[in-house]
Scaffold this motif. Structure first.
Motif, PDB file in Angstrom:
ATOM      1  N   HIS A 129     -13.108 -16.884  11.077  1.00 52.52           N
ATOM      2  CA  HIS A 129     -13.697 -17.694  12.142  1.00 52.52           C
ATOM      3  C   HIS A 129     -14.328 -18.937  11.532  1.00 52.52           C
ATOM      4  O   HIS A 129     -14.817 -18.913  10.409  1.00 52.52           O
ATOM      5  N   GLY A 130     -14.303 -20.020  12.302  1.00 50.46           N
ATOM      6  CA  GLY A 130     -14.917 -21.262  11.856  1.00 50.46           C
ATOM      7  C   GLY A 130     -14.165 -21.958  10.742  1.00 50.46           C
ATOM      8  O   GLY A 130     -14.766 -22.640   9.920  1.00 50.46           O
ATOM      9  N   VAL A 131     -12.836 -21.811  10.734  1.00 54.84           N
ATOM     10  CA  VAL A 131     -12.009 -22.464   9.713  1.00 54.84           C
ATOM     11  C   VAL A 131     -11.797 -23.919  10.128  1.00 54.84           C
ATOM     12  O   VAL A 131     -11.427 -24.185  11.269  1.00 54.84           O
ATOM     13  N   PRO A 132     -12.022 -24.874   9.224  1.00 55.61           N
ATOM     14  CA  PRO A 132     -11.779 -26.280   9.573  1.00 55.61           C
ATOM     15  C   PRO A 132     -10.307 -26.491   9.949  1.00 55.61           C
ATOM     16  O   PRO A 132      -9.402 -25.979   9.282  1.00 55.61           O
ATOM     17  N   ALA A 133     -10.068 -27.232  11.011  1.00 55.19           N
ATOM     18  CA  ALA A 133      -8.706 -27.485  11.496  1.00 55.19           C
ATOM     19  C   ALA A 133      -8.120 -28.684  10.761  1.00 55.19           C
ATOM     20  O   ALA A 133      -7.733 -29.684  11.362  1.00 55.19           O
ATOM     21  N   ASN A 134      -8.057 -28.565   9.428  1.00 55.15           N
ATOM     22  CA  ASN A 134      -7.451 -29.624   8.625  1.00 55.15           C
ATOM     23  C   ASN A 134      -6.283 -29.032   7.837  1.00 55.15           C
ATOM     24  O   ASN A 134      -6.221 -27.819   7.641  1.00 55.15           O
ATOM     25  N   PRO A 135      -5.336 -29.863   7.405  1.00 54.59           N
ATOM     26  CA  PRO A 135      -4.118 -29.339   6.778  1.00 54.59           C
ATOM     27  C   PRO A 135      -4.352 -28.399   5.603  1.00 54.59           C
ATOM     28  O   PRO A 135      -3.707 -27.361   5.498  1.00 54.59           O
ATOM     29  N   GLY A 136      -5.276 -28.733   4.717  1.00 56.18           N
ATOM     30  CA  GLY A 136      -5.506 -27.882   3.547  1.00 56.18           C
ATOM     31  C   GLY A 136      -6.009 -26.500   3.917  1.00 56.18           C
ATOM     32  O   GLY A 136      -5.502 -25.486   3.425  1.00 56.18           O
ATOM     33  N   LEU A 141      -5.697 -24.993   6.806  1.00 54.32           N
ATOM     34  CA  LEU A 141      -4.685 -24.271   7.585  1.00 54.32           C
ATOM     35  C   LEU A 141      -3.563 -23.752   6.695  1.00 54.32           C
ATOM     36  O   LEU A 141      -3.048 -22.654   6.921  1.00 54.32           O
ATOM     37  N   ARG A 142      -3.190 -24.498   5.660  1.00 47.61           N
ATOM     38  CA  ARG A 142      -2.170 -24.004   4.709  1.00 47.61           C
ATOM     39  C   ARG A 142      -2.678 -22.763   3.986  1.00 47.61           C
ATOM     40  O   ARG A 142      -1.945 -21.783   3.810  1.00 47.61           O
ATOM     41  N   ARG A 143      -3.938 -22.813   3.531  1.00 45.06           N
ATOM     42  CA  ARG A 143      -4.508 -21.637   2.853  1.00 45.06           C
ATOM     43  C   ARG A 143      -4.514 -20.429   3.787  1.00 45.06           C
ATOM     44  O   ARG A 143      -4.188 -19.309   3.389  1.00 45.06           O
ATOM     45  N   LEU A 144      -4.876 -20.667   5.033  1.00 48.83           N
ATOM     46  CA  LEU A 144      -4.908 -19.595   6.022  1.00 48.83           C
ATOM     47  C   LEU A 144      -3.515 -19.008   6.229  1.00 48.83           C
ATOM     48  O   LEU A 144      -3.351 -17.796   6.339  1.00 48.83           O
ATOM     49  N   ARG A 145      -2.504 -19.872   6.263  1.00 51.33           N
ATOM     50  CA  ARG A 145      -1.121 -19.405   6.412  1.00 51.33           C
ATOM     51  C   ARG A 145      -0.746 -18.471   5.267  1.00 51.33           C
ATOM     52  O   ARG A 145      -0.168 -17.405   5.481  1.00 51.33           O
ATOM     53  N   HIS A 146      -1.088 -18.845   4.032  1.00 49.47           N
ATOM     54  CA  HIS A 146      -0.750 -18.007   2.866  1.00 49.47           C
ATOM     55  C   HIS A 146      -1.515 -16.685   2.902  1.00 49.47           C
ATOM     56  O   HIS A 146      -0.947 -15.627   2.589  1.00 49.47           O
ATOM     57  N   GLU A 147      -2.769 -16.730   3.291  1.00 51.02           N
ATOM     58  CA  GLU A 147      -3.561 -15.497   3.392  1.00 51.02           C
ATOM     59  C   GLU A 147      -3.007 -14.583   4.481  1.00 51.02           C
ATOM     60  O   GLU A 147      -2.954 -13.355   4.314  1.00 51.02           O
ATOM     61  N   LEU A 148      -2.590 -15.175   5.605  1.00 56.29           N
ATOM     62  CA  LEU A 148      -2.017 -14.383   6.685  1.00 56.29           C
ATOM     63  C   LEU A 148      -0.723 -13.723   6.225  1.00 56.29           C
ATOM     64  O   LEU A 148      -0.495 -12.544   6.505  1.00 56.29           O
ATOM     65  N   MET A 149       0.130 -14.452   5.509  1.00 58.80           N
ATOM     66  CA  MET A 149       1.384 -13.873   5.015  1.00 58.80           C
ATOM     67  C   MET A 149       1.095 -12.683   4.108  1.00 58.80           C
ATOM     68  O   MET A 149       1.724 -11.630   4.246  1.00 58.80           O
ATOM     69  N   ALA A 150       0.144 -12.822   3.200  1.00 55.42           N
ATOM     70  CA  ALA A 150      -0.199 -11.709   2.307  1.00 55.42           C
ATOM     71  C   ALA A 150      -0.686 -10.507   3.113  1.00 55.42           C
ATOM     72  O   ALA A 150      -0.315  -9.363   2.828  1.00 55.42           O
ATOM     73  N   ALA A 209       0.898 -22.413  15.976  1.00 58.25           N
ATOM     74  CA  ALA A 209      -0.254 -22.423  16.884  1.00 58.25           C
ATOM     75  C   ALA A 209      -1.467 -23.078  16.209  1.00 58.25           C
ATOM     76  O   ALA A 209      -2.191 -23.853  16.835  1.00 58.25           O
ATOM     77  N   LEU A 210      -1.671 -22.791  14.934  1.00 58.20           N
ATOM     78  CA  LEU A 210      -2.779 -23.410  14.207  1.00 58.20           C
ATOM     79  C   LEU A 210      -2.590 -24.928  14.097  1.00 58.20           C
ATOM     80  O   LEU A 210      -3.539 -25.696  14.286  1.00 58.20           O
ATOM     81  N   ALA A 211      -1.382 -25.359  13.804  1.00 57.80           N
ATOM     82  CA  ALA A 211      -1.100 -26.795  13.705  1.00 57.80           C
ATOM     83  C   ALA A 211      -1.310 -27.483  15.051  1.00 57.80           C
ATOM     84  O   ALA A 211      -1.792 -28.618  15.112  1.00 57.80           O
ATOM     85  N   ASN A 212      -0.955 -26.800  16.131  1.00 64.22           N
ATOM     86  CA  ASN A 212      -1.165 -27.362  17.459  1.00 64.22           C
ATOM     87  C   ASN A 212      -2.651 -27.555  17.748  1.00 64.22           C
ATOM     88  O   ASN A 212      -3.032 -28.500  18.438  1.00 64.22           O
ATOM     89  N   GLY A 244      -9.169 -33.203  12.160  1.00 68.81           N
ATOM     90  CA  GLY A 244      -9.576 -32.185  11.195  1.00 68.81           C
ATOM     91  C   GLY A 244     -11.038 -31.819  11.298  1.00 68.81           C
ATOM     92  O   GLY A 244     -11.557 -31.057  10.489  1.00 68.81           O
ATOM     93  N   ASP A 245     -11.740 -32.363  12.306  1.00 72.28           N
ATOM     94  CA  ASP A 245     -13.176 -32.124  12.442  1.00 72.28           C
ATOM     95  C   ASP A 245     -13.509 -30.830  13.169  1.00 72.28           C
ATOM     96  O   ASP A 245     -14.632 -30.358  13.082  1.00 72.28           O
ATOM     97  N   GLY A 246     -12.573 -30.268  13.902  1.00 69.10           N
ATOM     98  CA  GLY A 246     -12.853 -29.082  14.692  1.00 69.10           C
ATOM     99  C   GLY A 246     -12.687 -27.799  13.904  1.00 69.10           C
ATOM    100  O   GLY A 246     -12.329 -27.804  12.722  1.00 69.10           O
TER     101      GLY A 246
END
Length: 135
Positions: free
Chosen positions: A8-15, A17-26, A48-51, A61-63
């Motif tokens: 929760h409270g992950v910054p909606a910026n590319p870096g 979100l990419r880290r989150l994608r890798h963690e989700l895959m694992a 959905a995260l990119a949207n 990336g501020d949200g």
């Protein structure tokens, strides 16, 4: 079954979100989901995260975004929540653009995709039927 995946409270910026994608895959692979199905789950979730970054926060990336994923026998669910307000993204000037296909991708990659928008933000609920999870 693994513990739920909650960030929760992950910054909606590319870096972030990419880290989150890798963690989700694992996490999905650790839950015993086969690689092809895991790819579908992470593709739809990342879309959905990119949207969120594009539509809820205008690409600034501020949200912040929340993601909750859980697995139960025969089912996986991912819920992505933003706290922003819908904004039409800036048009892509390239002649061939993939913009505007996010919802099609979500629906093609998930068995169920529900999207609910309101004054407090948008909630995307994605679900997949799973083969029995291997031990």
């Amino acid at each position: 079954m693994p513990e739920p995946f909650r960030h929760h409270g992950v910054p909606a910026n590319p870096g972030a979100l990419r880290r989150l994608r890798h963690e989700l895959m694992a996490w999905v692979l650790a839950a015993g989901v086969d690689e092809d199905r895991a790819g579908d789950i992470v593709l739809a979730s990342y879309e959905a995260l990119a949207n969120v970054a594009d539509h809820a926060y205008g690409g600034s990336g501020d949200g912040l975004v929340d993601i909750d994923a859980s697995v139960a026998p025969g089912r996986m669910e991912v819920v992505i929540t933003d706290h922003g307000k819908w904004r039409t993204p800036v048009p892509d000037p390239r002649p061939v653009s993939l913009r505007g296909r996010g919802l099609l991708l979500l629906r093609a990659s998930a068995d169920r995709a529900d999207i609910a928008s309101g004054a407090a933000g948008t909630v995307v609920t994605l679900a997949w039927d799973l083969a029995p999870v291997r031990p």
